[in-house]
Design a protein around this motif. Structure first.
Motif, PDB file in Angstrom:
ATOM      1  N   THR A 269       0.809  -1.222   0.000  1.00  0.00           N
ATOM      2  CA  THR A 269       0.000   0.000   0.000  1.00  0.00           C
ATOM      3  C   THR A 269       0.841   1.272   0.000  1.00  0.00           C
ATOM      4  OG1 THR A 269      -0.213  -0.098   2.423  1.00  0.00           O
ATOM      5  CG2 THR A 269      -1.948  -1.135   1.124  1.00  0.00           C
ATOM      6  N   ASN A 270       2.163   1.137  -0.072  1.00  0.00           N
ATOM      7  CA  ASN A 270       3.027   2.319  -0.214  1.00  0.00           C
ATOM      8  C   ASN A 270       3.254   2.668  -1.680  1.00  0.00           C
ATOM      9  OD1 ASN A 270       3.422   2.604   2.587  1.00  0.00           O
ATOM     10  ND2 ASN A 270       5.070   1.081   2.557  1.00  0.00           N
ATOM     11  N   PHE A 271       2.395   2.165  -2.550  1.00  0.00           N
ATOM     12  CA  PHE A 271       2.542   2.382  -3.991  1.00  0.00           C
ATOM     13  C   PHE A 271       2.464   3.865  -4.356  1.00  0.00           C
ATOM     14  CE2 PHE A 271      -1.982   1.811  -3.138  1.00  0.00           C
ATOM     15  CZ  PHE A 271      -2.547   2.899  -3.788  1.00  0.00           C
TER      16      PHE A 271
ATOM     17  N   ILE B 132      -2.363   0.937 -16.155  1.00  0.00           N
ATOM     18  CA  ILE B 132      -1.853   1.544 -14.928  1.00  0.00           C
ATOM     19  C   ILE B 132      -0.390   1.177 -14.740  1.00  0.00           C
ATOM     20  CG2 ILE B 132      -2.573  -0.411 -13.478  1.00  0.00           C
ATOM     21  CD1 ILE B 132      -3.165   1.637 -11.246  1.00  0.00           C
ATOM     22  N   GLY B 133       0.376   2.105 -14.222  1.00  0.00           N
ATOM     23  CA  GLY B 133       1.770   1.863 -13.873  1.00  0.00           C
ATOM     24  C   GLY B 133       2.052   2.460 -12.506  1.00  0.00           C
ATOM     25  N   MET B 134       2.726   1.705 -11.652  1.00  0.00           N
ATOM     26  CA  MET B 134       3.026   2.213 -10.317  1.00  0.00           C
ATOM     27  C   MET B 134       4.395   1.732  -9.858  1.00  0.00           C
ATOM     28  SD  MET B 134       0.672  -0.191  -7.804  1.00  0.00           S
ATOM     29  CE  MET B 134      -0.862   0.346  -8.533  1.00  0.00           C
ATOM     30  N   VAL B 135       4.941   2.436  -8.904  1.00  0.00           N
ATOM     31  CA  VAL B 135       6.207   2.063  -8.277  1.00  0.00           C
ATOM     32  C   VAL B 135       5.940   1.790  -6.798  1.00  0.00           C
ATOM     33  CG1 VAL B 135       8.511   2.863  -7.632  1.00  0.00           C
ATOM     34  CG2 VAL B 135       7.614   3.385  -9.895  1.00  0.00           C
ATOM     35  N   ILE B 136       6.478   0.686  -6.311  1.00  0.00           N
ATOM     36  CA  ILE B 136       6.401   0.348  -4.892  1.00  0.00           C
ATOM     37  C   ILE B 136       7.838   0.332  -4.368  1.00  0.00           C
ATOM     38  CG2 ILE B 136       5.636  -1.338  -3.189  1.00  0.00           C
ATOM     39  CD1 ILE B 136       3.728  -2.425  -5.376  1.00  0.00           C
ATOM     40  N   PRO B 137       8.185   1.211  -3.427  1.00  0.00           N
ATOM     41  CA  PRO B 137       9.587   1.302  -2.974  1.00  0.00           C
ATOM     42  C   PRO B 137      10.175  -0.040  -2.569  1.00  0.00           C
ATOM     43  CG  PRO B 137       8.308   3.104  -2.064  1.00  0.00           C
ATOM     44  CD  PRO B 137       7.318   2.190  -2.737  1.00  0.00           C
ATOM     45  N   SER B 138       9.427  -0.828  -1.792  1.00  0.00           N
ATOM     46  CA  SER B 138       9.926  -2.151  -1.396  1.00  0.00           C
ATOM     47  C   SER B 138       8.773  -3.007  -0.896  1.00  0.00           C
ATOM     48  CB  SER B 138      11.004  -2.040  -0.312  1.00  0.00           C
ATOM     49  OG  SER B 138      10.454  -1.595   0.908  1.00  0.00           O
ATOM     50  N   LEU B 139       8.933  -4.312  -1.073  1.00  0.00           N
ATOM     51  CA  LEU B 139       8.016  -5.299  -0.504  1.00  0.00           C
ATOM     52  C   LEU B 139       8.818  -6.197   0.429  1.00  0.00           C
ATOM     53  CD1 LEU B 139       5.933  -6.413  -3.641  1.00  0.00           C
ATOM     54  CD2 LEU B 139       5.190  -4.903  -1.784  1.00  0.00           C
TER      55      LEU B 139
END
Length: 288
Positions: A95-97, A115-122
């Motif tokens: 959910t930090n997308f 849609i395009g998104m970046v997630i800092p880390s999982l």
């Protein structure tokens, strides 16, 4: 008494946030007819801090941590033969997308969302069991593990389907790639540092092999999350809004010209997950 007051306050806050989200989506029609995608992205941004714990008022369940099915990793080509089983895997960080673009194409033939998104880390945590050989070194271990996926780029498409008084998303297909991956397993070789460092080095150097086994589970969760979130928005959005959009395309400022965040020039390399059409701008596009 204080606890009860806090609970009541949080419940009221959640209800107010859900109502604000509903109003923001509906206002997209009146205030942002030329840039619906930007309006939707802002509405999502407003509720994003609450997504991890869920918003029952909107029908959004708790999204973190996500649980993956058990994962089995096998490497059976000598000199390396390994079998690892990962169980009770929980994923946090989704959910930090940061949504980088949102394309809506609506016409007589093509009705699609990109849609395009970046997630800092999982972060993945759970239990593991491993056995096998690396060269002539027999390996074994069982215990807790943690894996961190850094620099996650998620990108894909879904079909927009009219349903009742609104729309729904079907055939959601979101893939992802990562910049780096690092794993740590407790209790390898009963804590023997030299031997455990050797295995960790191999697994981290060959992280893509492990990721290929984990990818389907994460992708399924990601697809479900995206579908759930946008289906809620589409239920709120007046049905005729896409049909009355003006011709032309709106672009999102800076997101496609910044090499550091340009996900569209670096689509996920997944043959089952083709990226949005090349050259499509980020925003609204209505065809035909």
């Amino acid at each position: 008494m204080i606890t009860r007051v806090v609970v009541v306050f949080l419940c009221c806050l959640a209800v107010a946030l859900a109502q604000e989200f509903t109003n923001n989506i509906r206002n997209c029609r009146n205030s942002h007819i030329d840039d619906i995608s930007i309006c939707l992205m802002k509405a999502i941004k407003n509720i994003q801090p609450e997504l991890a714990n869920g918003l029952p008022e909107l029908g959004i369940p708790r999204l973190e941590p996500l649980r993956l099915d058990d994962v089995v990793f096998r490497q059976s080509e000598p000199p390396v033969t390994i079998e690892a089983i990962y169980q009770n895997v929980l994923v946090t960080g989704l959910t930090n997308f940061d949504i980088k673009y949102l394309d809506i194409e609506y016409g007589p033939v093509n009705r699609r969302l990109g849609i395009g998104m970046v997630i800092p880390s999982l972060t993945l945590r759970g239990q593991y069991r491993i056995g096998g050989n690396i060269f002539l070194l027999p390996i074994e271990g069982e215990g807790d593990f943690i894996t961190i996926l850094d620099g996650v780029i998620a990108e894909g498409t879904a079909e927009i389907v009219p349903r009742g008084d609104g729309y729904e998303m079907e055939n959601v297909n979101i893939g992802f790639k990562i910049r780096s991956m690092k794993s740590k397993m407790d209790n390898l070789f009963q804590g023997n540092k030299i031997l455990s460092d050797t295995v960790h080095h191999f697994l981290n150097e060959n992280g893509q092999l492990v990721l290929d086994e984990v990818r389907p589970g994460i992708s399924n969760q990601l697809n479900g999350f995206i579908a759930e979130l946008f289906n809620i928005m589409f239920k709120i959005l007046p049905k005729d809004i896409l049909e009355t959009l003006p011709q032309g395309t709106r672009s999102l400022k800076d997101t496609r010209n910044n090499p550091a965040t340009n996900t569209r020039n670096n689509p996920p390399r997944n043959r089952n997950n083709p990226p949005p059409a090349a050259g499509a701008a980020a925003g609204i596009r209505r065809t035909g």
